[in-house]
Design an enzyme around this catalytic site. Structure first.
Site, PDB file in Angstrom:
ATOM      1  N   LYS A 145       0.802  -1.301   0.164  1.00 41.22           N
ATOM      2  CA  LYS A 145      -0.134  -0.013   0.041  1.00 41.22           C
ATOM      3  C   LYS A 145       0.848   1.223  -0.093  1.00 41.22           C
ATOM      4  O   LYS A 145       1.731   1.353   0.724  1.00 41.22           O
ATOM      5  CB  LYS A 145      -0.996  -0.067   1.240  1.00 41.22           C
ATOM      6  CG  LYS A 145      -2.250   0.861   1.079  1.00 41.22           C
ATOM      7  CD  LYS A 145      -3.148   0.583   2.310  1.00 41.22           C
ATOM      8  CE  LYS A 145      -4.283   1.129   2.395  1.00 41.22           C
ATOM      9  NZ  LYS A 145      -5.158   1.060   3.628  1.00 41.22           N
TER      10      LYS A 145
HETATM   11  O1  G3P Z   1      -8.931   2.194   4.296  1.00 36.17           O
HETATM   12  C1  G3P Z   1      -8.887   3.412   4.973  1.00 36.17           C
HETATM   13  C2  G3P Z   1      -9.501   3.673   6.107  1.00 36.17           C
HETATM   14  O2  G3P Z   1      -9.043   2.989   7.415  1.00 36.17           O
HETATM   15  C3  G3P Z   1     -10.000   5.086   6.759  1.00 36.17           C
HETATM   16  O3  G3P Z   1     -11.163   5.063   7.185  1.00 36.17           O
HETATM   17  O4  G3P Z   1     -12.928   5.425   8.926  1.00 36.17           O
HETATM   18  O5  G3P Z   1     -10.261   6.310   9.150  1.00 36.17           O
HETATM   19  O6  G3P Z   1     -11.915   7.377   7.504  1.00 36.17           O
HETATM   20  P1  G3P Z   1     -11.433   6.198   8.213  1.00 36.17           P
END
Ligand code: G3P
Length: 253
Positions: free
Chosen positions: A118
């Site tokens: 990634k």
């Molecule tokens: O895959 C990316 C993710 O982990 C971000 O999620 O909820 O932190 O915006 P969030």
């Protein structure tokens, strides 16, 4: 196989190419995949037991949340995840310069064949993705918030592109609309990069992403399990079982 008249011609599938100009092909190359977005081994096992899990995504914040730090522990944790799930596992580089990303990415890729490196959407990141693509190493271009960034990731040959749906919604911008826009662009040119809808927060995000043709949704466990539940299912099952019991009691009497 079905094509519905929407806004552009499918260039991806032989059946739809010629006679259907002005039609959007709704058939993806594969069914939508469900990844879990966590570094928690317990949650990954739970999702795996549900029988619908296709892979895992992690990021440095999720690793930190599980208290995983230090090179050896981090590497071992990725191997542990790969041993639970038979599917792609995204492991993010920490370096931000090209040479550092290449070194880290090659080490990560060597851990297990299911590791996907990634890489953040930066100039060095896109260059690194191009390098990894040439070496046959799978990549996931993360922190994508615009169609232009998604186009660059596809041009570099990324295996996955990760637009952050929830974080766009957080700033009053329609995250699902970005997924739809990227779908159109990728289908226009037959880009093989898979659209991995990330920053999914709830079950409606999953459903909306499926409607607009995301290849993958990476979700918290709570969003996946919420898809199972409906009050009418619970009530209906209770009634079936009560009727069955009544009938069994009547036969005995
Ligand atoms: O895959 C990316 C993710 O982990 C971000 O999620 O909820 O932190 O915006 P969030």
């Amino acid at each position: 196989h079905e094509c519905a008249k929407v806004r552009h011609a499918c260039k991806g599938h032989a059946q739809c190419r010629v006679p259907l100009a002005g039609y959007l092909c709704r058939q993806q190359q594969h069914p939508m995949k469900f990844f879990i977005d966590t570094a928690s081994l317990a949650q990954i096992k739970e999702a795996q037991d549900l029988g619908v899990l296709d892979g895992v995504t992690t990021n440095p914040s999720l690793m930190a949340k599980e208290g995983i730090s230090g090179h050896d522990r981090v590497m071992k944790h990725y191997v542990d995840i790969c041993n639970i799930v038979d599917g792609d596992v995204s492991a993010e580089v920490i370096a931000t310069d090209y040479a550092g990303m290449i070194k880290e990415g090659e080490d990560l890729a060597a851990l297990h064949p299911n590791i996907v490196v990634k890489v953040p959407m930066t100039r060095d990141g896109v260059k690194a993705i191009k390098y990894f693509t040439g070496k046959g190493i799978k990549t996931n271009c993360t922190l994508v918030f615009s169609a232009g960034q998604a186009l660059l990731a596809a041009k570099a040959g990324a295996t996955y592109v990760s637009p952050f749906v929830g974080r766009l919604d957080d700033v009053s911008t329609d995250g699902v609309q970005l997924i739809e826009q990227i779908r159109v662009i990728y289908d226009n040119y037959g880009y093989g990069t898979e659209i991995l809808a990330a920053s999914i927060r709830h079950p409606m995000h999953i459903i909306q992403c499926a409607e607009v043709g995301a290849d993958v949704a990476t979700c918290p466990l709570s969003a996946i399990t919420a898809l199972f539940d409906h009050p009418l299912t619970t009530i209906g099952l209770e009634k079936f079982l009560a009727d069955h019991k009544k009938a069994a009691t009547a036969v005995k009497a």
